[in-house]
Scaffold this active site. Structure first.
Site, PDB file in Angstrom:
ATOM      1  N   CYS A   2       0.818  -1.199   0.000  1.00 61.10           N
ATOM      2  CA  CYS A   2       0.000   0.000   0.000  1.00 61.10           C
ATOM      3  C   CYS A   2       0.861   1.262   0.000  1.00 61.10           C
ATOM      4  O   CYS A   2       1.869   1.331   0.687  1.00 61.10           O
ATOM      5  CB  CYS A   2      -0.956   0.097   1.187  1.00 61.10           C
ATOM      6  SG  CYS A   2      -2.072  -1.296   1.313  1.00 61.10           S
ATOM      7  N   ARG A  27       4.079  -0.177  -4.730  1.00 62.99           N
ATOM      8  CA  ARG A  27       3.798  -0.717  -3.401  1.00 62.99           C
ATOM      9  C   ARG A  27       2.529  -1.563  -3.363  1.00 62.99           C
ATOM     10  O   ARG A  27       2.234  -2.201  -2.352  1.00 62.99           O
ATOM     11  CB  ARG A  27       3.657   0.427  -2.393  1.00 62.99           C
ATOM     12  CG  ARG A  27       4.875   1.297  -2.301  1.00 62.99           C
ATOM     13  CD  ARG A  27       4.657   2.426  -1.328  1.00 62.99           C
ATOM     14  NE  ARG A  27       4.504   1.920   0.028  1.00 62.99           N
ATOM     15  CZ  ARG A  27       5.515   1.677   0.849  1.00 62.99           C
ATOM     16  NH1 ARG A  27       6.740   1.916   0.462  1.00 62.99           N
ATOM     17  NH2 ARG A  27       5.302   1.222   2.069  1.00 62.99           N
ATOM     18  N   TRP A  73      -2.349  -2.913  -1.673  1.00 63.61           N
ATOM     19  CA  TRP A  73      -1.924  -4.307  -1.794  1.00 63.61           C
ATOM     20  C   TRP A  73      -2.755  -5.046  -0.757  1.00 63.61           C
ATOM     21  O   TRP A  73      -2.606  -4.830   0.449  1.00 63.61           O
ATOM     22  CB  TRP A  73      -0.433  -4.444  -1.492  1.00 63.61           C
ATOM     23  CG  TRP A  73       0.096  -5.815  -1.735  1.00 63.61           C
ATOM     24  CD1 TRP A  73       0.491  -6.338  -2.918  1.00 63.61           C
ATOM     25  CD2 TRP A  73       0.310  -6.837  -0.752  1.00 63.61           C
ATOM     26  NE1 TRP A  73       0.933  -7.637  -2.741  1.00 63.61           N
ATOM     27  CE2 TRP A  73       0.840  -7.965  -1.425  1.00 63.61           C
ATOM     28  CE3 TRP A  73       0.112  -6.926   0.624  1.00 63.61           C
ATOM     29  CZ2 TRP A  73       1.167  -9.153  -0.773  1.00 63.61           C
ATOM     30  CZ3 TRP A  73       0.437  -8.110   1.272  1.00 63.61           C
ATOM     31  CH2 TRP A  73       0.958  -9.200   0.576  1.00 63.61           C
ATOM     32  N   GLY A 100      -0.680  -0.984   6.314  1.00 63.61           N
ATOM     33  CA  GLY A 100      -0.306  -1.792   7.480  1.00 63.61           C
ATOM     34  C   GLY A 100      -1.411  -2.762   7.819  1.00 63.61           C
ATOM     35  O   GLY A 100      -2.285  -3.031   6.986  1.00 63.61           O
ATOM     36  N   GLU A 484      18.723 -16.895  -6.790  1.00 65.89           N
ATOM     37  CA  GLU A 484      18.267 -15.566  -7.192  1.00 65.89           C
ATOM     38  C   GLU A 484      17.736 -15.592  -8.633  1.00 65.89           C
ATOM     39  O   GLU A 484      16.717 -14.972  -8.941  1.00 65.89           O
ATOM     40  CB  GLU A 484      19.417 -14.552  -7.019  1.00 65.89           C
ATOM     41  CG  GLU A 484      19.131 -13.135  -7.463  1.00 65.89           C
ATOM     42  CD  GLU A 484      17.956 -12.457  -6.771  1.00 65.89           C
ATOM     43  OE1 GLU A 484      17.401 -12.994  -5.808  1.00 65.89           O
ATOM     44  OE2 GLU A 484      17.572 -11.373  -7.243  1.00 65.89           O
ATOM     45  N   LYS A 488      13.926 -14.563  -9.646  1.00 65.15           N
ATOM     46  CA  LYS A 488      13.627 -13.511 -10.629  1.00 65.15           C
ATOM     47  C   LYS A 488      12.663 -14.040 -11.680  1.00 65.15           C
ATOM     48  O   LYS A 488      11.712 -13.381 -12.061  1.00 65.15           O
ATOM     49  CB  LYS A 488      14.893 -13.029 -11.352  1.00 65.15           C
ATOM     50  CG  LYS A 488      15.831 -12.116 -10.626  1.00 65.15           C
ATOM     51  CD  LYS A 488      15.309 -10.747 -10.303  1.00 65.15           C
ATOM     52  CE  LYS A 488      14.549 -10.720  -9.018  1.00 65.15           C
ATOM     53  NZ  LYS A 488      15.229 -10.456  -7.795  1.00 65.15           N
ATOM     54  N   HIS A 507      19.935 -35.765  -5.718  1.00 66.72           N
ATOM     55  CA  HIS A 507      19.181 -36.232  -4.557  1.00 66.72           C
ATOM     56  C   HIS A 507      17.687 -35.967  -4.703  1.00 66.72           C
ATOM     57  O   HIS A 507      16.953 -35.972  -3.710  1.00 66.72           O
ATOM     58  CB  HIS A 507      19.725 -35.573  -3.284  1.00 66.72           C
ATOM     59  CG  HIS A 507      21.155 -35.898  -3.026  1.00 66.72           C
ATOM     60  ND1 HIS A 507      21.572 -37.148  -2.620  1.00 66.72           N
ATOM     61  CD2 HIS A 507      22.284 -35.166  -3.171  1.00 66.72           C
ATOM     62  CE1 HIS A 507      22.901 -37.161  -2.492  1.00 66.72           C
ATOM     63  NE2 HIS A 507      23.348 -35.958  -2.842  1.00 66.72           N
ATOM     64  N   LYS A 606       6.421  -4.032  -3.683  1.00 70.95           N
ATOM     65  CA  LYS A 606       7.851  -3.782  -3.517  1.00 70.95           C
ATOM     66  C   LYS A 606       8.283  -3.827  -2.060  1.00 70.95           C
ATOM     67  O   LYS A 606       9.336  -4.334  -1.732  1.00 70.95           O
ATOM     68  CB  LYS A 606       8.155  -2.403  -4.106  1.00 70.95           C
ATOM     69  CG  LYS A 606       9.616  -2.037  -4.088  1.00 70.95           C
ATOM     70  CD  LYS A 606      10.374  -2.781  -5.149  1.00 70.95           C
ATOM     71  CE  LYS A 606      11.847  -2.516  -5.113  1.00 70.95           C
ATOM     72  NZ  LYS A 606      12.587  -3.612  -5.737  1.00 70.95           N
TER      73      LYS A 606
HETATM   74  C1  F6R Z   1      12.510 -10.083  -5.116  1.00 71.34           C
HETATM   75  C2  F6R Z   1      12.227  -9.056  -4.142  1.00 71.34           C
HETATM   76  C3  F6R Z   1      11.858  -9.479  -2.768  1.00 71.34           C
HETATM   77  C4  F6R Z   1      12.587  -8.602  -1.744  1.00 71.34           C
HETATM   78  C5  F6R Z   1      12.104  -8.921  -0.326  1.00 71.34           C
HETATM   79  C6  F6R Z   1      12.884  -8.148   0.717  1.00 71.34           C
HETATM   80  O1  F6R Z   1      12.859  -9.533  -6.333  1.00 71.34           O
HETATM   81  O2  F6R Z   1      12.287  -7.901  -4.425  1.00 71.34           O
HETATM   82  O3  F6R Z   1      12.114 -10.825  -2.551  1.00 71.34           O
HETATM   83  O4  F6R Z   1      13.951  -8.845  -1.868  1.00 71.34           O
HETATM   84  O5  F6R Z   1      10.751  -8.629  -0.219  1.00 71.34           O
HETATM   85  O6  F6R Z   1      12.736  -6.781   0.526  1.00 71.34           O
HETATM   86  P1  F6R Z   1      13.739  -5.747   1.173  1.00 71.34           P
HETATM   87  O7  F6R Z   1      15.068  -5.964   0.556  1.00 71.34           O
HETATM   88  O8  F6R Z   1      13.168  -4.417   0.850  1.00 71.34           O
HETATM   89  O9  F6R Z   1      13.760  -6.040   2.647  1.00 71.34           O
END
Ligand code: F6R
Length: 611
Positions: A2, A27, A73, A100, A484, A488, A507, A606
């Site tokens: 949000c 967000r 969100w 929140g 990673e 992605k 395994h 995000k």
């Molecule tokens: C993946 C991604 C998330 C963040 C995670 C932690 O691309 O962006 O997995 O890495 O939500 O976020 P931060 O780094 O802001 O604590």
């Protein structure tokens, strides 16, 4: 999780709020809404993105210089019109936006229902505005006092803005656990989840602390805590340029941020790596050098991509500084009764600096006496402020929901820390330290070289974008890179992908391999090169399709893989900084070929400010 924005001033509020919501859309984008106050409260809200809200508003005259907006969100209640914010009180005279979770909303709701309150949505937020209304009536007080009293009854996290029809030129904001920044212009004030909606109007800002309220009325700002004690706000200058938050000619923020990495990695080193003097300057460590040198253990804490950076950190600290290190998912750490000792150093890794689980985990560690070191991107964020010391990434705003440049900056900082401590503890010889410094300095140019071949990745993507599963395999420093790469791909293309240590394949995951299964190997020339070659052969023997990230000049793997992509040679501990870049590009191109919205993937946000 949000985005909220509020405005009180002399200009038309609507365009400022809509523009701000677009900036905050990363967000959350389940619904959007606004409330404007000009005599009466005018609320418009709509499921979907800010553009859907704009269509809903159409050419409706909405003349006001006070207002607020929200992009959602969803947590409590599905994404639809009725659950969209703002929410109003029973009499329609009060409105709220919220980022929140109100954890005790169910019990509050029951009590309020007994007093006759009727609820129109499934949200926790609507309960809060009814509680404020009830308190206002019971205490016959103004909105400021009603909000303060209500927040004292609330359990959970919030950044809120409240407007009241009866108090025409007043905007109340408050926070606990969710971010809130206030912009102070000339005769105008801005409130937002981050500074991006504010930057073009003023660069004077103040960040509210937990359990603080901002009362903006009569042309002035007063900050108080929930105990009604007035606080002096610390006004600071924003270090953010408008162009940092625009796409700058790229089709997507994610692509822009991938291509920014030569610069963002250099910025992480700026002022810290002084090559001509063979020096690293890490003042955050120097402040607590003895504690670092005598640390019995490092605990690296983060979520998602930041956790992957932490995993590389574990390898780095153990390899170079010989400090026993564990990497923990913040969400597990905080609830599993972990052993935390006062000689532990906790490194909290977070791009946003607002991730609720990471914040809670470090608060737990802090309460047990650990030193907290923050590795954050967002300046002034909650984690950065909670930490005892730290190192900012200086990567600039990361707006694409999938983290890219923050990851490479996090790894750069962790690498510098491990090298520095290795030198101070005498666990790496000076010659190796200097070799690593030179190697680190070469990373930005090597990343540029990789990016100059981005089209090769596009070509590879064309062969695989219709796949339904992917495996990513790597060993040693390249294992976290495999994780990673898989993350992605799944988050932006919705293809199921798993990362594994290459040797673990036999395994279990090997059972998945057939001619339909693309397997991405990070197979650079490092200490496990020969072993990875055996793993590639195991995949080829089962007709899997192999895409291999290899070191420049490699001929052996070229002979067996279906596709290869070359990256420049570099010392093992720094390979992740190069190897991850083609994987970021692979996920980007595959997602685009599948028609996905890479900057705003479904269900994600995000900044995860809820548990
Ligand atoms: C993946 C991604 C998330 C963040 C995670 C932690 O691309 O962006 O997995 O890495 O939500 O976020 P931060 O780094 O802001 O604590």
């Amino acid at each position: 999780m949000c985005g909220i924005v509020g405005y009180l001033g002399r200009r038309q509020a609507l365009p400022i709020i809509i523009k701000g919501l677009k900036r905050l859309e990363y967000r959350g984008y389940d619904s959007a809404g606004i409330a404007l106050l000009n005599g009466s409260l005018d609320i418009v809200k709509k499921k979907g993105k800010v553009i859907d809200l704009e269509n809903e508003i159409g050419s409706k005259p909405m003349d006001a210089t006070l207002g607020m907006g929200h992009t959602r969100w969803a947590t409590h209640g599905e994404p639809n019109d009725k659950n969209a914010h703002p929410h109003a009180s029973t009499d329609g005279k009060l409105a709220i936006i919220h980022n929140g979770i109100i954890e005790n909303y169910a019990s509050l709701k029951k009590e309020l229902e007994k007093s006759g309150h009727k609820f129109l949505s499934d949200t926790d937020t609507e309960v809060l505005i009814h509680l404020i209304e009830e308190i206002k009536i019971q205490n016959n007080c103004n909105i400021e006092e009603a909000v303060r009293l209500a927040l004292n009854e609330v359990v959970g996290a919030y950044a809120i803005v409240v407007l009241s029809q009866d108090e025409e030129r007043t905007l109340i904001a408050a926070r606990k656990g969710s971010p809130l920044v206030i912009g102070i212009g000339e005769d105008e004030f801005f409130v937002a989840s981050d500074a991006t909606p504010i930057i073009e109007y003023t660069n004077n800002v103040t960040y509210l602390n937990d359990r603080e309220m901002a009362i903006i009325k009569d042309g002035s700002l007063v900050v108080k805590n929930l105990e009604n004690i007035v606080k002096t706000p610390f006004i600071q200058k924003l270090e953010l340029d408008l162009e940092d938050i625009e796409k700058g000619g790229y089709a997507h923020f994610m692509l822009k941020e991938i291509f920014e990495q030569p610069k963002s990695i250099r910025d992480a080193m700026r002022g810290r790596l002084v090559l001509r003097e063979h020096q690293l300057i890490l003042s955050g460590i120097d402040q607590y050098l003895n504690r670092f040198i005598n640390a019995e253990r490092m605990l690296l804490i983060g979520c998602g991509t930041s956790w992957h950076a932490g995993l590389i950190g574990e390898y780095l600290f153990e390899d170079l500084a010989r400090i026993p290190t564990e990497v923990e998912y913040a969400s597990e750490f905080r609830y599993r009764n972990p052993v935390i000792r006062d000689k532990d150093i906790v490194i909290a890794i977070s791009q946003s600096g607002e991730t609720a689980d990471t914040l809670a985990a470090i608060e737990l560690a802090k309460s047990k006496g650990s030193l907290i070191f923050g590795v954050c991107n967002a300046v002034g964020s909650s984690i950065a402020r909670t930490a005892d010391a730290g190192a900012y990434l200086h990567a600039g705003p990361e707006i694409g929901v999938a983290s890219t440049k923050a990851f490479t900056s996090q790894v750069t900082i962790l690498a510098m820390m491990a090298m520095y401590l290795g030198l101070k503890k005498g666990t790496i010889p000076l010659s190796k330290y200097q070799e690593l410094l030179n190697a680190l300095d070469s990373v930005p140019d090597k990343v540029s070289k990789i990016l100059s071949k981005a089209d090769e990745i596009l070509e590879i993507s064309k062969s695989f974008y219709q796949a339904t599963n992917f495996l990513y395999l790597g060993r040693g420093y390249n294992f976290p890179v495999a994780l990673e790469g898989a993350l992605k791909l799944k988050e932006i293309s919705y293809i199921h992908a798993e990362g594994y240590p290459a040797a673990e394949m036999k395994h279990g995951p090997i059972a998945l391999i057939d001619e339909e299964m693309p397997v991405v190997f990070i197979a650079t020339k490092d200490s496990s090169y020969e072993k990875v070659i055996s793993n590639i052969q195991e995949v080829k023997a089962r007709k899997g399709k192999v895409i291999a990230i290899v070191t420049e000049g490699d001929t052996e793997i070229k002979g067996m893989a279906d596709f290869t992509f070359e990256i420049p040679n570099i010392a093992d501990p720094l390979v992740p900084l190069l190897a991850v870049v083609p994987l970021q590009l692979l996920s980007y191109h595959i997602a685009i070929l599948r028609g996905c919205n890479v900057d705003q993937p479904r269900n994600l946000a995000k900044s995860v400010t809820v548990e």
